[in-house]
Design a protein around this motif. Sequence first.
Motif, PDB file in Angstrom:
ATOM      1  N   THR A  54      55.363  36.774  38.821  1.00 12.97           N
ATOM      2  CA  THR A  54      54.951  36.188  37.550  1.00 12.97           C
ATOM      3  C   THR A  54      53.637  35.453  37.738  1.00 12.97           C
ATOM      4  N   GLY A  55      53.140  34.892  36.651  1.00 18.49           N
ATOM      5  CA  GLY A  55      51.921  34.109  36.703  1.00 18.49           C
ATOM      6  C   GLY A  55      52.042  32.890  35.809  1.00 18.49           C
ATOM      7  N   VAL A  56      51.303  31.849  36.124  1.00 18.43           N
ATOM      8  CA  VAL A  56      51.312  30.604  35.361  1.00 18.43           C
ATOM      9  C   VAL A  56      49.885  30.309  34.915  1.00 18.43           C
ATOM     10  N   PRO A  57      49.635  30.230  33.605  1.00 21.65           N
ATOM     11  CA  PRO A  57      48.279  29.896  33.142  1.00 21.65           C
ATOM     12  C   PRO A  57      48.012  28.402  33.246  1.00 21.65           C
ATOM     13  N   ILE A  58      46.822  28.060  33.696  1.00 17.25           N
ATOM     14  CA  ILE A  58      46.391  26.668  33.822  1.00 17.25           C
ATOM     15  C   ILE A  58      45.055  26.528  33.106  1.00 17.25           C
ATOM     16  N   GLY A  59      44.991  25.597  32.164  1.00 16.50           N
ATOM     17  CA  GLY A  59      43.738  25.303  31.489  1.00 16.50           C
ATOM     18  C   GLY A  59      43.077  24.087  32.117  1.00 16.50           C
ATOM     19  N   ALA A  67      37.877  26.018  30.936  1.00 13.55           N
ATOM     20  CA  ALA A  67      38.155  27.279  31.611  1.00 13.55           C
ATOM     21  C   ALA A  67      39.661  27.490  31.698  1.00 13.55           C
ATOM     22  N   GLN A  68      40.044  28.733  31.937  1.00 13.13           N
ATOM     23  CA  GLN A  68      41.456  29.060  32.106  1.00 13.13           C
ATOM     24  C   GLN A  68      41.608  29.965  33.317  1.00 13.13           C
ATOM     25  N   VAL A  69      42.565  29.631  34.165  1.00  8.48           N
ATOM     26  CA  VAL A  69      42.912  30.464  35.308  1.00  8.48           C
ATOM     27  C   VAL A  69      44.400  30.754  35.244  1.00  8.48           C
ATOM     28  N   VAL A  70      44.806  31.812  35.905  1.00 11.91           N
ATOM     29  CA  VAL A  70      46.220  32.178  36.021  1.00 11.91           C
ATOM     30  C   VAL A  70      46.549  32.236  37.498  1.00 11.91           C
ATOM     31  N   LEU A  71      47.578  31.495  37.910  1.00 17.33           N
ATOM     32  CA  LEU A  71      48.024  31.471  39.297  1.00 17.33           C
ATOM     33  C   LEU A  71      49.209  32.409  39.456  1.00 17.33           C
ATOM     34  N   ALA A  72      49.218  33.159  40.546  1.00 20.39           N
ATOM     35  CA  ALA A  72      50.306  34.096  40.818  1.00 20.39           C
ATOM     36  C   ALA A  72      50.492  34.193  42.322  1.00 20.39           C
ATOM     37  N   LEU A  90      47.106  34.035  44.330  1.00 19.11           N
ATOM     38  CA  LEU A  90      46.032  34.732  43.647  1.00 19.11           C
ATOM     39  C   LEU A  90      45.584  33.891  42.461  1.00 19.11           C
ATOM     40  N   VAL A  91      44.273  33.732  42.308  1.00 13.89           N
ATOM     41  CA  VAL A  91      43.705  32.963  41.205  1.00 13.89           C
ATOM     42  C   VAL A  91      42.920  33.929  40.329  1.00 13.89           C
ATOM     43  N   PHE A  92      43.375  34.127  39.092  1.00 14.78           N
ATOM     44  CA  PHE A  92      42.718  35.025  38.136  1.00 14.78           C
ATOM     45  C   PHE A  92      41.883  34.170  37.177  1.00 14.78           C
ATOM     46  N   SER A  93      40.580  34.406  37.151  1.00 13.99           N
ATOM     47  CA  SER A  93      39.676  33.679  36.249  1.00 13.99           C
ATOM     48  C   SER A  93      39.575  34.446  34.932  1.00 13.99           C
ATOM     49  N   MET A  94      39.951  33.813  33.836  1.00 14.77           N
ATOM     50  CA  MET A  94      40.004  34.473  32.541  1.00 14.77           C
ATOM     51  C   MET A  94      38.672  34.406  31.786  1.00 14.77           C
ATOM     52  N   ALA A 118      46.454  54.107  56.158  1.00 19.14           N
ATOM     53  CA  ALA A 118      46.914  54.512  54.838  1.00 19.14           C
ATOM     54  C   ALA A 118      48.318  53.989  54.553  1.00 19.14           C
ATOM     55  N   ALA A 119      49.142  53.878  55.589  1.00 19.81           N
ATOM     56  CA  ALA A 119      50.515  53.402  55.392  1.00 19.81           C
ATOM     57  C   ALA A 119      50.567  51.938  54.976  1.00 19.81           C
ATOM     58  N   ASP A 120      49.473  51.198  55.239  1.00 19.74           N
ATOM     59  CA  ASP A 120      49.450  49.771  54.902  1.00 19.74           C
ATOM     60  C   ASP A 120      48.785  49.489  53.559  1.00 19.74           C
ATOM     61  N   ALA A 121      48.491  50.514  52.768  1.00 21.37           N
ATOM     62  CA  ALA A 121      47.870  50.304  51.455  1.00 21.37           C
ATOM     63  C   ALA A 121      48.730  49.356  50.631  1.00 21.37           C
ATOM     64  N   PRO A 122      48.132  48.354  49.990  1.00 20.02           N
ATOM     65  CA  PRO A 122      48.916  47.255  49.401  1.00 20.02           C
ATOM     66  C   PRO A 122      49.505  47.591  48.030  1.00 20.02           C
ATOM     67  N   ARG A 123      50.476  46.771  47.665  1.00 26.39           N
ATOM     68  CA  ARG A 123      51.026  46.710  46.311  1.00 26.39           C
ATOM     69  C   ARG A 123      50.614  45.376  45.723  1.00 26.39           C
ATOM     70  N   VAL A 124      50.175  45.381  44.476  1.00 29.03           N
ATOM     71  CA  VAL A 124      49.688  44.160  43.847  1.00 29.03           C
ATOM     72  C   VAL A 124      50.291  44.032  42.457  1.00 29.03           C
ATOM     73  N   THR A 125      50.674  42.801  42.096  1.00 29.41           N
ATOM     74  CA  THR A 125      51.204  42.501  40.770  1.00 29.41           C
ATOM     75  C   THR A 125      50.151  41.752  39.964  1.00 29.41           C
ATOM     76  N   LEU A 126      49.824  42.272  38.814  1.00 32.41           N
ATOM     77  CA  LEU A 126      48.826  41.671  37.927  1.00 32.41           C
ATOM     78  C   LEU A 126      49.551  40.998  36.767  1.00 32.41           C
ATOM     79  N   PRO A 127      49.539  39.661  36.691  1.00 35.36           N
ATOM     80  CA  PRO A 127      50.204  38.991  35.563  1.00 35.36           C
ATOM     81  C   PRO A 127      49.432  39.100  34.259  1.00 35.36           C
ATOM     82  N   VAL A 128      48.159  39.510  34.349  1.00 30.05           N
ATOM     83  CA  VAL A 128      47.309  39.675  33.176  1.00 30.05           C
ATOM     84  C   VAL A 128      46.542  40.975  33.324  1.00 30.05           C
ATOM     85  N   ALA A 129      45.991  41.450  32.216  1.00 29.60           N
ATOM     86  CA  ALA A 129      45.064  42.570  32.304  1.00 29.60           C
ATOM     87  C   ALA A 129      43.804  42.121  33.035  1.00 29.60           C
ATOM     88  N   VAL A 130      43.190  43.034  33.788  1.00 31.99           N
ATOM     89  CA  VAL A 130      42.033  42.658  34.599  1.00 31.99           C
ATOM     90  C   VAL A 130      40.857  43.563  34.271  1.00 31.99           C
TER      91      VAL A 130
END
Length: 877
Positions: A831-836, A775-780, A752-756, A700-712
């Motif tokens: 942060t995140g960077v969008p790539i088309g 397609a569009q992805v967001v890299l973070a 992290l690769v977010f597929s939009m 439980a002590a290792d539960a992660p923190r995650v940053t979302l540059p976009v809504a998911v």
Amino acid sequence: MRPSVRHAVRTGVLAAGLGAAIWLAGGALAATPSGRWPLVGVAPSRAALAVAMLLSWLVLRRASPVVRSAAAVPALLLAPLVAPWVPAAWLASGPGSLAIWAGAVASACRDRAPGGWLSGPRAAPAMAAVVAAAWLTLLTWFVGSAAMTGDAPHYLVITQSLLADGDLDVGNQYDAESYLPFFGAHIRTPHAVPTSLGQRYSTHAPGTALLVLPGFAVWGVRGAQATLVLLMALASGLFWRAVQRHTASAGAAWFAWAVLVASAPYALHAPTIFPDGPAAAAAIVGLWTLITLGSDRRLGLWHLALCSAPLAALPWLHVRYALVAGVLGAAVAWRLLWQRDPHDDRATRLAWWFMIPVISAAGWVAVTFVHSGSVDPTATMRAQYAPSPFRLLPVSLVGVLLDREFGVFAAAPVLAAALLGPRAMRDDTLTRWASTVLLAGVGLLVASWGWSGGRAAPGRLLAVVVPVAALAIGHVWRRAAPAGRQVLLLALVATATWTVQAARLDAGGRAYQSADGRLSVPSGLSTSVDLGEALPSLFQDDVDVGTEALIALVWVVAAVAGVAAISAAHGRLGEPAAWLAGTGSAAGAVALAATAAWGVRGAAPWTPSSAQLVVARAAAEAAMGLRGWPPLPVARAPVEGLVLATPEWVQAPPSTPLLVPNVPAGTYQVREADGALADGNVRQLFIGRDAFPIATWTRAADAPRVTLPVAVHSVRVGGAGATGALGLQPLALDPPVVDGEARRATRDGRVLVFSMDDRTDPEAARVWVRGDRQAQVVLAPADREALVVRLTCTAGPADVEVRLDGADDGGWHPLRAGESREIAVPLAPGTGVPIGIAVRGGFPAAALGGSPADSRWLGVAVSLSAAPQGHGGPSPP
């Protein structure tokens, strides 16, 4: 006080109430637990209240008394401010507020007789068809891919067989899984029965598949849906003309038309490839023929033959529609038998009327014999439902009328007025007889033989008689007093609200459901309480029929009391005040019925997890400045201390202890109680659907923190062995780098690769981009570290062209088979960077050596490598 002063004060109070309602509706209003039930409100901007009050003052200053009274209806949205501790006060604190606003519009419109072109016999039906087409198209857009459910893909498999092979043998289509391009999933149980000659014919009638064949051939699933939308819209225009001719009232025709197109059994089957919508359209043609002949208008011999064709086609849609075809066909024949015609004798007219149905019936029996080896078309259905479930008829009647998932009166309350139709239709004995037989006969048949209809919209099996019910309701409207018309209008508002919310909630996921007693549309109408728990359900686990029947009785009594209150208001008050009091009485009846039903069921009405999620989303919108408004300095205050749990309306399997949908952009911490993980158990964090794990932990002590540059789409945690609380705590809410919602996310080393969108297919070490798609992805960065990412696009076994919108040079670049192109992308922490990525050309996925049934069309493979900024080269993924 002088009249002018009173008028100014009254207008100011109404404007303030209306402005406050607009302000609250623009933000969020939810009840969240914190030792008690406090009121939590989040609005997009403080300026919204001032703007709403100013507009309200300008609108109401010179408005009529009726409009001023209607403007007070949205004040019902302020009920949580008055009594935040009362669950019923929160019934309209979410999407259900649409019913309040629609009630205000209905109160302002009241009973206004249409005139001019709205009542013309030519312009009005055309307008009705156009408006119906726009309405059904909107619903189709709302439900999206959710409409491709139940038996819909099986009907399109028949269409594919007709297009590809010119026959009805669907065995090779199921074997080759040719349905994957439009269904996207493997069908485990093909709906096909083998014959003695080796063919495999579908268990479904071919009529629907033939009907949508031209549209499907031109535009795929969208073309098939457009065919049904156009057909049902045109039928609604014909229905308007039939009701106007039968009632001699344009107002009754418009109201009956609104009942038809607003009710879920009719409207929600336009986007689906089911036979129910076309069957309802065929029934409308039969009604129009019966009514036209009854009005002493002559139909020529060719007109009679053409009008008989839709009724003859009904059994080809489904065997259960033979009853509808028989009743309407017999009613028209009876009218022809006793109607004198100076041009043709009765025998000739009857012969032309029965010509196409007789040929159709012979072909129907012949096809049935070839497919099943029996000349009895009902044999398959009777064998499917044997033994006869008539012993369950009383329970089924409660379900088919009032069940919260499939009950036709629960989804479309206005249809209950059809029970008064036979008495109101006393001007036409034959039509009244035919309508009564159809309503009673089809209703009893459905209640006796599997009334839920499988995975479908409510009242699916009753859709064919909705036009008959709407015709009867048109007569009820014509004869109703003002109080009765207000009851009908409010019931119509509730019906339209249910239909819209069914299409909108969960991207159409609640419009077409399986019989499980959960995920009902009423459960999604409020952000703080569960209205679904106040309605009867015959599909819950360990259901108690006595309890559900008592809850149904509560709602019946509340409906009677509400009607009595509205009638009393119209008898004692003037017109504007009566309409306002009547709307309030209806809302009060719903609140009292829900409170009593919650008590009978013994269920907790509050939905704290759903309310917290609503507050978090609204706070995120406020933090970014919605629609250009300035951010609120206190935007973070409502989410401090919140820990988001799985909302009450989400069905998560035991292996998913946390599932939070539609999460806004920001930084989140997974919170897990000490001792929640037993030794050896593993937790995995996923973002979106069909995704690879983003993080893995065993303590439980290792539960992660995650940053979302976009809504998911969702954040979920998988793993068994949970013994404590698990939640998602917002630490920071940030504006997204791009609009939209990421469908899924994968982790490639440190990135992290977010597929939009759904134009990418993630794999373990790469992401495929579909051919001939953009397609569009967001890299973070996966951790809070500055990185330089090298993004490599590699063509598959075919030449393509690719454009990377994140590259400096831009433009299209040709890639030969196996050739690669690379760009460097710097990533700052958090942060995140969008790539088309746009691709021209492609190849079938089967060329990679996989399954021949893989029908994907692929373009380029995208792989990543990353290194900390300042280092010489990237590290391997």
